[in-house]
Design an enzyme around this catalytic site. Structure first.
Site, PDB file in Angstrom:
ATOM      1  N   ASN A   8       0.873  -1.172   0.000  1.00 24.95           N
ATOM      2  CA  ASN A   8       0.000   0.000   0.000  1.00 24.95           C
ATOM      3  C   ASN A   8       0.910   1.222   0.000  1.00 24.95           C
ATOM      4  O   ASN A   8       1.449   1.592   1.037  1.00 24.95           O
ATOM      5  CB  ASN A   8      -0.886  -0.031   1.266  1.00 24.95           C
ATOM      6  CG  ASN A   8      -1.737   1.223   1.411  1.00 24.95           C
ATOM      7  OD1 ASN A   8      -1.794   2.046   0.491  1.00 24.95           O
ATOM      8  ND2 ASN A   8      -2.383   1.361   2.565  1.00 24.95           N
ATOM      9  N   LYS A  10       0.155   4.200  -0.332  1.00 24.32           N
ATOM     10  CA  LYS A  10      -0.510   5.407   0.205  1.00 24.32           C
ATOM     11  C   LYS A  10      -0.210   6.587  -0.731  1.00 24.32           C
ATOM     12  O   LYS A  10      -0.062   6.385  -1.939  1.00 24.32           O
ATOM     13  CB  LYS A  10      -0.074   5.652   1.645  1.00 24.32           C
ATOM     14  CG  LYS A  10      -0.245   4.388   2.507  1.00 24.32           C
ATOM     15  CD  LYS A  10      -0.196   4.639   3.973  1.00 24.32           C
ATOM     16  CE  LYS A  10      -0.373   3.311   4.713  1.00 24.32           C
ATOM     17  NZ  LYS A  10      -0.473   3.486   6.168  1.00 24.32           N
ATOM     18  N   HIS A  94      -9.767   1.381   4.333  1.00 30.42           N
ATOM     19  CA  HIS A  94      -8.553   1.554   5.137  1.00 30.42           C
ATOM     20  C   HIS A  94      -8.859   2.520   6.282  1.00 30.42           C
ATOM     21  O   HIS A  94      -9.656   3.453   6.118  1.00 30.42           O
ATOM     22  CB  HIS A  94      -7.429   2.097   4.247  1.00 30.42           C
ATOM     23  CG  HIS A  94      -6.096   2.082   4.927  1.00 30.42           C
ATOM     24  ND1 HIS A  94      -5.735   3.047   5.836  1.00 30.42           N
ATOM     25  CD2 HIS A  94      -5.071   1.208   4.864  1.00 30.42           C
ATOM     26  CE1 HIS A  94      -4.524   2.766   6.291  1.00 30.42           C
ATOM     27  NE2 HIS A  94      -4.097   1.660   5.720  1.00 30.42           N
ATOM     28  N   GLU A  96      -7.337   4.957   7.356  1.00 30.26           N
ATOM     29  CA  GLU A  96      -7.123   6.372   7.003  1.00 30.26           C
ATOM     30  C   GLU A  96      -8.313   6.933   6.231  1.00 30.26           C
ATOM     31  O   GLU A  96      -8.627   8.123   6.348  1.00 30.26           O
ATOM     32  CB  GLU A  96      -5.802   6.504   6.222  1.00 30.26           C
ATOM     33  CG  GLU A  96      -4.601   6.268   7.140  1.00 30.26           C
ATOM     34  CD  GLU A  96      -3.361   5.704   6.466  1.00 30.26           C
ATOM     35  OE1 GLU A  96      -3.257   5.724   5.222  1.00 30.26           O
ATOM     36  OE2 GLU A  96      -2.482   5.212   7.206  1.00 30.26           O
ATOM     37  N   GLU A 165      -6.091  -4.746  10.310  1.00 29.33           N
ATOM     38  CA  GLU A 165      -5.067  -3.737  10.563  1.00 29.33           C
ATOM     39  C   GLU A 165      -5.393  -2.984  11.844  1.00 29.33           C
ATOM     40  O   GLU A 165      -6.187  -2.032  11.814  1.00 29.33           O
ATOM     41  CB  GLU A 165      -5.005  -2.738   9.401  1.00 29.33           C
ATOM     42  CG  GLU A 165      -4.645  -3.356   8.074  1.00 29.33           C
ATOM     43  CD  GLU A 165      -3.979  -2.344   7.153  1.00 29.33           C
ATOM     44  OE1 GLU A 165      -2.907  -2.647   6.647  1.00 29.33           O
ATOM     45  OE2 GLU A 165      -4.521  -1.247   6.970  1.00 29.33           O
ATOM     46  N   GLY A 171       1.977   2.286  10.775  1.00 26.80           N
ATOM     47  CA  GLY A 171       2.977   3.344  10.656  1.00 26.80           C
ATOM     48  C   GLY A 171       3.634   3.735  11.963  1.00 26.80           C
ATOM     49  O   GLY A 171       4.304   4.769  12.049  1.00 26.80           O
ATOM     50  N   SER A 209       2.754  -2.094  10.421  1.00 29.48           N
ATOM     51  CA  SER A 209       4.193  -2.201  10.712  1.00 29.48           C
ATOM     52  C   SER A 209       4.758  -3.596  10.436  1.00 29.48           C
ATOM     53  O   SER A 209       5.661  -4.056  11.123  1.00 29.48           O
ATOM     54  CB  SER A 209       4.491  -1.765  12.153  1.00 29.48           C
ATOM     55  OG  SER A 209       4.123  -0.410  12.338  1.00 29.48           O
ATOM     56  N   GLY A 230       2.551  -1.139   4.294  1.00 29.57           N
ATOM     57  CA  GLY A 230       2.655   0.281   3.977  1.00 29.57           C
ATOM     58  C   GLY A 230       4.107   0.687   3.780  1.00 29.57           C
ATOM     59  O   GLY A 230       4.686   0.487   2.712  1.00 29.57           O
TER      60      GLY A 230
HETATM   61  P1  PGA Z   1       2.392   0.270   7.668  1.00 29.39           P
HETATM   62  O1  PGA Z   1       0.977   0.511   6.959  1.00 29.39           O
HETATM   63  O2  PGA Z   1       2.931  -1.026   7.118  1.00 29.39           O
HETATM   64  O3  PGA Z   1       3.227   1.455   7.246  1.00 29.39           O
HETATM   65  O4  PGA Z   1       2.148   0.206   9.134  1.00 29.39           O
HETATM   66  C1  PGA Z   1       0.089  -0.552   6.707  1.00 29.39           C
HETATM   67  C2  PGA Z   1      -1.185  -0.020   6.111  1.00 29.39           C
HETATM   68  O5  PGA Z   1      -1.642   1.054   6.537  1.00 29.39           O
HETATM   69  O6  PGA Z   1      -1.774  -0.636   5.194  1.00 29.39           O
END
Ligand code: PGA
Length: 247
Positions: A8, A10, A94, A96, A165, A171, A209, A230
């Site tokens: 992803n 983003k 997601h 976000e 998630e 993140g 993460s 991500g």
């Molecule tokens: P991250 O994000 O691996 O940077 O924690 C995962 C995601 O939001 O899909």
């Protein structure tokens, strides 16, 4: 069931950076991923990455889709449009999007339906916040989020991918332990089993993460069928190491 490792990106990338990243990924996959590998890219770069991945095992994904088919929805992108660019997967709901764009369970369910109708596999995200986890509500929250998608999509639910998630792990460098993740995945699997006789073919990914160091222990769990990555998906060596852990 082959595992799925989906990057992803983003809101990251540029024509130059994407070119370098995808070329390095394709070289690293060497014609045979051993698992399914996809990159979910910002909409303006779909055509670029579609061309770069042509003839390789790298699949193309998007990060969002409209629940509407067409019309006066400024700024939105339809599932049919994604399909024209060879998109196989689309991330839906997601955290976000839920947090910054007010996406409700009902919207997530409708977007899932729109993707399925276009023949695109939705990667439906569920997960609890830290406050919800600390209050012992993790299972309630993910089941509620999942129930809306099941309710709207009926027997087609066996065609989706789920991504668990935990919001507090995204993140942040904090990962849920393999045991914690497995417990939630088992709950989701049971919920899917109650809705479809094909629940065993639904891939349930972990995201939050996930990185080159922790991927193998997460992917060793019986109900973890892949990852939604991500930050680590922006660095080809890290992403490829996760792919190798999934083989
Ligand atoms: P991250 O994000 O691996 O940077 O924690 C995962 C995601 O939001 O899909």
């Amino acid at each position: 069931m082959k595992k799925l490792i989906a990057g992803n990106w983003k809101m990251n990338g540029s024509l130059a950076a994407n070119d370098a990243l995808v070329r390095e990924l394709v070289r690293g996959l060497d014609g045979n991923a051993g698992c399914t590998v996809a990159v979910c890219v910002p909409a303006p770069y779909l055509a670029q990455v579609q061309a770069l991945r042509a003839g390789t095992p790298l699949e193309l994904g998007a990060q969002d889709v409209s629940e509407q088919a067409e019309g006066a929805y400024t700024g939105e992108v339809s599932a049919a449009m994604l399909k024209e660019f060879g998109v196989r997967y689309v991330i839906i709901g997601h955290s976000e999007r839920r947090q910054y764009h007010g996406e409700t369970d009902a919207v997530v369910a409708d977007k899932t339906k729109a993707a399925l109708a276009a023949g695109i596999t939705p990667i439906v995200c569920v997960g609890e916040t830290l406050v919800q986890r600390d209050a012992g509500r993790t299972v309630d929250i993910v089941k509620r989020q999942m129930a809306a998608v099941i309710h709207t999509n009926g027997h087609c639910i066996s065609e989706i991918v789920v991504a668990y998630e935990p919001v507090w792990a995204i993140g942040t460098g904090k990962t849920a332990s393999p045991d914690e993740v497995q417990q939630v995945h088992a709950v989701l699997r049971a919920q899917l089993k109650a809705a479809t006789s094909h629940a065993d073919r639904v891939r349930i990914l972990y995201g939050g993460s996930m990185n080159a160091a922790n991927a193998a222990s997460l992917l060793a769990q019986p109900d973890i069928d892949g990852g939604l990555i991500g930050g680590a998906s922006l660095k080809a060596p890290d992403f490829l190491q996760i792919v190798r852990a999934a083989r």
